[in-house]
Design an enzyme around this catalytic site. Structure first.
Site, PDB file in Angstrom:
ATOM      1  N   LYS A  29       7.682  -4.421  -0.463  1.00  0.00           N
ATOM      2  CA  LYS A  29       8.209  -3.919  -1.763  1.00  0.00           C
ATOM      3  C   LYS A  29       9.628  -4.901  -2.047  1.00  0.00           C
ATOM      4  O   LYS A  29       9.884  -5.847  -1.188  1.00  0.00           O
ATOM      5  CB  LYS A  29       8.337  -2.702  -1.785  1.00  0.00           C
ATOM      6  CG  LYS A  29       7.589  -1.631  -1.321  1.00  0.00           C
ATOM      7  CD  LYS A  29       6.693  -1.604  -2.600  1.00  0.00           C
ATOM      8  CE  LYS A  29       5.532  -0.527  -2.652  1.00  0.00           C
ATOM      9  NZ  LYS A  29       4.369  -0.454  -1.604  1.00  0.00           N
TER      10      LYS A  29
HETATM   11  C1  LIG Z   1       1.988   3.749  -6.429  1.00  0.00           C
HETATM   12  C2  LIG Z   1       2.301   3.953  -5.048  1.00  0.00           C
HETATM   13  N1  LIG Z   1       2.535   5.176  -4.489  1.00  0.00           N
HETATM   14  C3  LIG Z   1       2.772   5.470  -3.332  1.00  0.00           C
HETATM   15  C4  LIG Z   1       2.888   4.693  -2.087  1.00  0.00           C
HETATM   16  C5  LIG Z   1       3.047   4.757  -0.930  1.00  0.00           C
HETATM   17  O1  LIG Z   1       4.239   4.265  -0.368  1.00  0.00           O
HETATM   18  P1  LIG Z   1       4.250   4.036   1.138  1.00  0.00           P
HETATM   19  O2  LIG Z   1       3.340   2.911   1.542  1.00  0.00           O
HETATM   20  O3  LIG Z   1       5.674   3.696   1.483  1.00  0.00           O
HETATM   21  O4  LIG Z   1       3.921   5.349   1.921  1.00  0.00           O
HETATM   22  C6  LIG Z   1       2.598   3.365  -2.856  1.00  0.00           C
HETATM   23  C7  LIG Z   1       2.566   2.032  -1.633  1.00  0.00           C
HETATM   24  O5  LIG Z   1       2.378   1.035  -1.818  1.00  0.00           O
HETATM   25  C8  LIG Z   1       2.158   3.134  -4.026  1.00  0.00           C
HETATM   26  O6  LIG Z   1       1.817   1.713  -4.492  1.00  0.00           O
END
Ligand SMILES: Cc1ncc(COP(=O)(O)O)c(C=O)c1O
Length: 420
Positions: free
Chosen positions: A236
């Site tokens: 990110k």
């Molecule tokens: C649109 C979206 N929502 C939720 C998430 C979940 O985040 P995490 O990977 O930090 O759990 C991501 C992860 O890339 C995402 O792209």
């Protein structure tokens, strides 16, 4: 001082070093982490040509001495779990976006779960979710026993807009919430979506996992009355390696968001006044987040430069996610390029990977995911199908160099010139 951790030591697993600045390939070898390889497609092809060519990774984070110092400080402090560094990160996140409340958690999926629980989503509820998103947006709804009602995307922005949401709400008048996603870092039309949510008396949850630091009509995401979540995963814009945050200006939600983060435990130890789980970050993660947040504007400026170069130099061959006027600061977590059709996209993707350009095909829409189909059956979302079929995402990241960008542009150009 900001500097990359460099040198001859091999990177620990899941922790690639930033470019070393010397040698024929300035992008250091390594993989982001297991989670970062989850993009569909990915690439590991090797051939003779590639052995002599630069390798450009899909996303390389800029994690180095600042973060190492911050982690060391926490390790020496004697307080490793959620504590003062997490509180400091929450304050700094609020200062950065303007949001009144920030709750830091251990990843973006936890942020979604915490927000959904806090908004009262539970078994049997219907929740509108974009089909064109990473799986976590839908799986967090499913984890709570609720059902994701899929919304097709706008083919220009890949986000859901008011029209798409109204169409689905007409068929699902009992829906309990609307989730929108800022796909690839492009802010949704928030005023319009908030208007629809208010009209139907539904909470809006903005999944801005991919859009930290983004702005809608000049205002930072997170600084709203609705609930916004972010991910600080390693690919990110800003990373805690794994981490996330929830932001809102609503005073009535913040206590519950914090309780849910820690087993719903109230003021008295081991007395649980709400349903909750363990979504707590460690102070080690939060210290990394603080160090990263201080460089956020530099990272966004770099991502903006990369996106502009791709669009300027490849616009004759490829189409791109449209940036509407209201999206005053897209933050380009992912750079999505569109070929004419699936056949061309697949050939381009193969060519790029054979010539040292690491790509992803993000992502089959939720209604095409085997698990979703098995459980909920077939759902029609033709615009997301047509969009996904043409997309290949090109490398973009906080440690990308001008040479890396140039190599990607060169390989795409060679493909369209018919070079071997
Ligand atoms: C649109 C979206 N929502 C939720 C998430 C979940 O985040 P995490 O990977 O930090 O759990 C991501 C992860 O890339 C995402 O792209």
């Amino acid at each position: 001082m900001e500097s990359n951790m460099t040198g001859s030591a091999s990177p620990p697993p899941g922790y690639p070093l930033s470019p070393s600045g010397s040698g024929p390939s300035t992008t250091a070898p390594g993989r982001l982490s297991e989670g970062a390889e989850r993009g569909v497609g990915g690439s590991e092809p090797r051939n003779e040509t590639m052995a002599q060519e630069r390798k450009v990774f899909w996303s390389v984070p800029d994690v180095g001495e600042d973060e190492a110092r911050a982690v060391n400080e926490v390790l020496k402090s004697g307080w490793l779990g959620m504590g003062p560094k997490t509180k400091q990160l929450e304050q700094e996140l609020s200062a950065y976006t303007g949001a009144k409340h920030s709750v830091v958690v251990n990843n973006g999926t936890s942020a979604l779960l915490d927000a959904l629980i806090t908004l009262g989503i539970g078994p049997g509820d219907e929740v509108l979710v974009p089909t064109y998103t990473f799986v976590a947006t839908a799986s967090s709804v499913i984890a709570l026993g609720a059902k994701p009602i899929l919304v097709d995307c706008d083919p220009d922005t890949f986000n859901v807009g008011p029209k798409e949401v109204e169409t689905v709400l007409a068929k699902h008048p009992k829906a309990k919430a609307i989730v929108c996603v800022d796909v690839a870092g492009l802010p949704c039309d928030l005023d319009a979506l908030r208007g629809v949510a208010e009209k139907h008396h539904l909470p809006l949850l903005e999944d801005a996992a991919e859009a930290f630091a983004g702005e809608y009509r000049g205002k930072r995401l997170g600084n709203y009355d609705h609930v916004t979540i972010f991910s600080f995963h390693i690919a990110k814009q800003v990373t805690m390696v794994e981490g996330g945050a929830i932001q809102t200006n609503r005073d009535d939600l913040v206590d519950r968001l914090r309780l849910v983060r820690s087993h719903g435990e109230g003021k008295e130890k081991y007395v649980h006044v709400e349903f909750g789980l363990n979504f707590r970050p460690t102070d080690i993660q939060s210290a990394i987040g603080i160090a990263q947040l201080r460089k956020a504007d530099r990272y966004i400026a770099l991502r903006d430069k990369i996106a502009r170069r791709y669009m300027h130099e490849l616009g004759g061959h490829l189409a791109f996610q449209k940036v509407p006027d209201y999206a005053t600061r897209p933050t380009w977590m992912i750079f999505m390029a569109l070929a004419q059709n699936k056949e061309e996209r697949d050939r381009l993707n193969q060519y790029l990977n054979a010539h040292g350009v690491d790509t992803r095909l993000p992502w089959p829409p939720i209604h095409r995911q085997p698990y979703f189909v098995q459980r909920f059956g077939h759902v029609e979302c033709p615009k997301a199908d047509a969009t996904f079929a043409r997309i290949v995402s090109l490398p973009i990241g906080n440690a990308m160099t001008d040479e890396d960008i140039g190599h990607v542009i060169d390989v795409v150009t060679r493909f369209y010139k018919g070079a071997p």
